[in-house]
Design a protein around this motif. Sequence first.
Motif, short mmCIF file in Angstrom:
data_model
loop_
_atom_site.label_atom_id
_atom_site.label_comp_id
_atom_site.label_asym_id
_atom_site.label_seq_id
_atom_site.Cartn_x
_atom_site.Cartn_y
_atom_site.Cartn_z
N SER A 2 0.84 -1.19 0.00
CA SER A 2 0.00 0.00 0.00
C SER A 2 0.87 1.24 0.00
CB SER A 2 -0.92 -0.01 1.23
OG SER A 2 -1.69 1.16 1.26
N VAL A 3 0.49 2.21 -0.86
CA VAL A 3 1.26 3.43 -0.97
C VAL A 3 0.32 4.61 -0.82
CG1 VAL A 3 2.73 4.82 -2.46
CG2 VAL A 3 2.86 2.34 -2.56
N SER A 4 0.64 5.53 0.09
CA SER A 4 -0.18 6.72 0.26
C SER A 4 0.13 7.72 -0.83
CB SER A 4 0.08 7.35 1.63
OG SER A 4 1.42 7.74 1.74
N HIS A 5 -0.82 8.58 -1.15
CA HIS A 5 -0.62 9.58 -2.18
C HIS A 5 -0.85 10.96 -1.58
CE1 HIS A 5 -0.51 6.65 -5.46
NE2 HIS A 5 -1.34 5.98 -4.70
N SER A 92 0.30 2.06 -11.68
CA SER A 92 0.60 2.02 -10.25
C SER A 92 -0.68 1.95 -9.41
CB SER A 92 1.42 3.25 -9.86
OG SER A 92 1.56 3.35 -8.46
N LEU A 93 -1.66 2.77 -9.78
CA LEU A 93 -2.93 2.77 -9.04
C LEU A 93 -3.68 1.45 -9.21
CD1 LEU A 93 -4.17 6.39 -9.85
CD2 LEU A 93 -3.41 5.55 -7.62
N ALA A 94 -3.64 0.89 -10.42
CA ALA A 94 -4.38 -0.35 -10.69
C ALA A 94 -3.80 -1.54 -9.97
CB ALA A 94 -4.41 -0.60 -12.19
N THR A 95 -2.49 -1.54 -9.77
CA THR A 95 -1.82 -2.71 -9.19
C THR A 95 -1.32 -2.48 -7.77
OG1 THR A 95 0.32 -2.01 -10.09
CG2 THR A 95 -1.05 -3.44 -11.47
N ASP A 96 -1.44 -1.22 -7.28
CA ASP A 96 -0.86 -0.85 -5.99
C ASP A 96 0.64 -1.08 -6.02
OD1 ASP A 96 -1.19 0.32 -3.54
OD2 ASP A 96 -1.67 -1.52 -2.48
N GLY A 97 1.26 -0.82 -7.19
CA GLY A 97 2.68 -1.09 -7.39
C GLY A 97 3.52 0.17 -7.39
N ILE A 98 4.82 -0.03 -7.47
CA ILE A 98 5.82 1.04 -7.45
C ILE A 98 6.58 1.01 -8.77
CG2 ILE A 98 7.88 1.92 -6.28
CD1 ILE A 98 5.42 2.04 -4.56
N ALA A 119 6.78 -2.61 -9.65
CA ALA A 119 7.14 -3.73 -8.78
C ALA A 119 6.08 -3.88 -7.70
CB ALA A 119 8.51 -3.48 -8.14
N VAL A 120 5.74 -5.12 -7.41
CA VAL A 120 4.77 -5.45 -6.37
C VAL A 120 5.38 -6.54 -5.51
CG1 VAL A 120 2.45 -6.32 -5.87
CG2 VAL A 120 2.84 -4.88 -7.89
N ARG A 131 0.71 -9.93 -15.42
CA ARG A 131 0.85 -9.20 -16.67
C ARG A 131 2.30 -8.78 -16.81
NH1 ARG A 131 -2.84 -3.91 -15.68
NH2 ARG A 131 -1.64 -3.20 -17.50
N PRO A 132 2.80 -8.61 -18.03
CA PRO A 132 4.23 -8.38 -18.22
C PRO A 132 4.75 -7.09 -17.60
CG PRO A 132 3.01 -8.10 -20.29
CD PRO A 132 2.08 -8.73 -19.31
N GLU A 133 3.87 -6.09 -17.40
CA GLU A 133 4.33 -4.82 -16.83
C GLU A 133 4.55 -4.89 -15.33
OE1 GLU A 133 1.47 -5.32 -18.38
OE2 GLU A 133 1.01 -3.74 -19.87
N VAL A 134 4.11 -5.96 -14.70
CA VAL A 134 4.20 -6.08 -13.24
C VAL A 134 5.28 -7.09 -12.88
CG1 VAL A 134 2.95 -6.66 -11.13
CG2 VAL A 134 1.76 -5.52 -13.01
N ARG A 135 6.23 -6.64 -12.07
CA ARG A 135 7.33 -7.50 -11.64
C ARG A 135 7.14 -7.82 -10.16
NH1 ARG A 135 12.64 -6.25 -9.75
NH2 ARG A 135 12.11 -4.06 -9.97
N ILE A 136 7.12 -9.10 -9.84
CA ILE A 136 6.95 -9.53 -8.46
C ILE A 136 8.32 -9.57 -7.78
CG2 ILE A 136 6.00 -11.27 -6.93
CD1 ILE A 136 3.98 -9.94 -8.84
N VAL A 137 8.46 -8.87 -6.66
CA VAL A 137 9.73 -8.84 -5.95
C VAL A 137 9.56 -9.43 -4.56
CG1 VAL A 137 10.58 -6.83 -7.22
CG2 VAL A 137 9.30 -6.48 -5.09
N ALA A 138 10.64 -9.99 -4.04
CA ALA A 138 10.57 -10.63 -2.73
C ALA A 138 10.36 -9.60 -1.63
CB ALA A 138 11.86 -11.42 -2.48
N ASP A 139 11.03 -8.45 -1.75
CA ASP A 139 10.89 -7.42 -0.73
C ASP A 139 11.18 -6.07 -1.35
OD1 ASP A 139 13.55 -7.71 -1.22
OD2 ASP A 139 14.18 -7.68 0.87
N LEU A 140 10.60 -5.04 -0.75
CA LEU A 140 10.84 -3.68 -1.18
C LEU A 140 10.67 -2.79 0.04
CD1 LEU A 140 11.56 -1.99 -3.64
CD2 LEU A 140 9.14 -1.70 -4.10
#
Length: 327
Positions: A2-5, A92-98, A119-120, A131-140
């Motif tokens: 989750s990312v605040s805006h 970013s908003l659609a996936t809650d990603g960075i 990254a998510v 989806r190809p635009e989303v990269r799953i990461v172990a930690d961020l």
Amino acid sequence: MSVSHPHVNLGVPFPLSELSTRGGDAVARTLTALARTQLGLFTRAQAHARGLSYPTIRRRVESREWEEIEPHVFRVTAAPPLTWRQRLMALSLATDGIASGRAAGALFGLVPEGPLEVAVTRGHAGRRHRRPEVRIVADLSGADVTRVGGVPCTKPARTLVDLGGILPPDQFEEAVDRALVTGVVNRQRLESCATRLLTPRRPGCAAVLRILESRHPDLERARNEWEALVLRLCRRYGLPDPIPNYRVWVGGQWRELDAAFPDQRVVLEFDGFVPHSARRVFDDDRVRQNDLVDEGWKPFRFTTTALKRAPARAFAPVVRAVKRGQK
């Protein structure tokens, strides 16, 4: 993840009148204020939280008052055409990603704008992230996250670590030079991040540390990318260290040269449209060059583009001139 805006007016064109045609002024004001912090975009959940029912939201989309950019991410249909940065914010908003990788690099001006990528973290990765635009990461870590123009993204050091694993070596070396010379990140912070994240699964960490270890010491003091590139090429082709911004007395006055090998009397000069566009400056450059030639100097002129496009061919005359002077 989750990312605040935070509410920051980014000056993005956003037609308040279009958003406030229905739903009450108070709802319109709060939703418009939020959208302005998100490059004119908002989500279904955000609209609902500010007083609009799901059927109302659906009707606005069906009537084409709102345009769905990503699943459950909207903007006013009458808004100006989408920019690359807005598309990245929508993802970013659609996936809650960075924003990460090349996308984050483009936000910092380290690489050209191109593919979208976010990254998510693994714990937040569901079916919608396949989806190809989303990269799953172990930690961020939160320490690796910032914002550029409102878009959440990885910080410069983490961005370079990620780029080190995906860019060709020459492009990555240029990105590191650009980041350090322009002050986007400093050497200590970059080295610390690469050391902290170092694992065999992250080849970018080793790439960062390898470049930092082999960097010419004068690269830290280079004033621009051209100087950094020239210093790197000199090291690559086995030349002695040139002196950036070398002052010499020629033609009855002191002149500052972009870079020079004084012992071999070889001069390297940068040609760029903006610094040399004024007629007076253009004419003075030619007078200076003639004075240098008259007093036994060998001037070579380069553009950054020529050095990047074909470095071996462009730099070959300099290598020959310096090595002849060493004999």
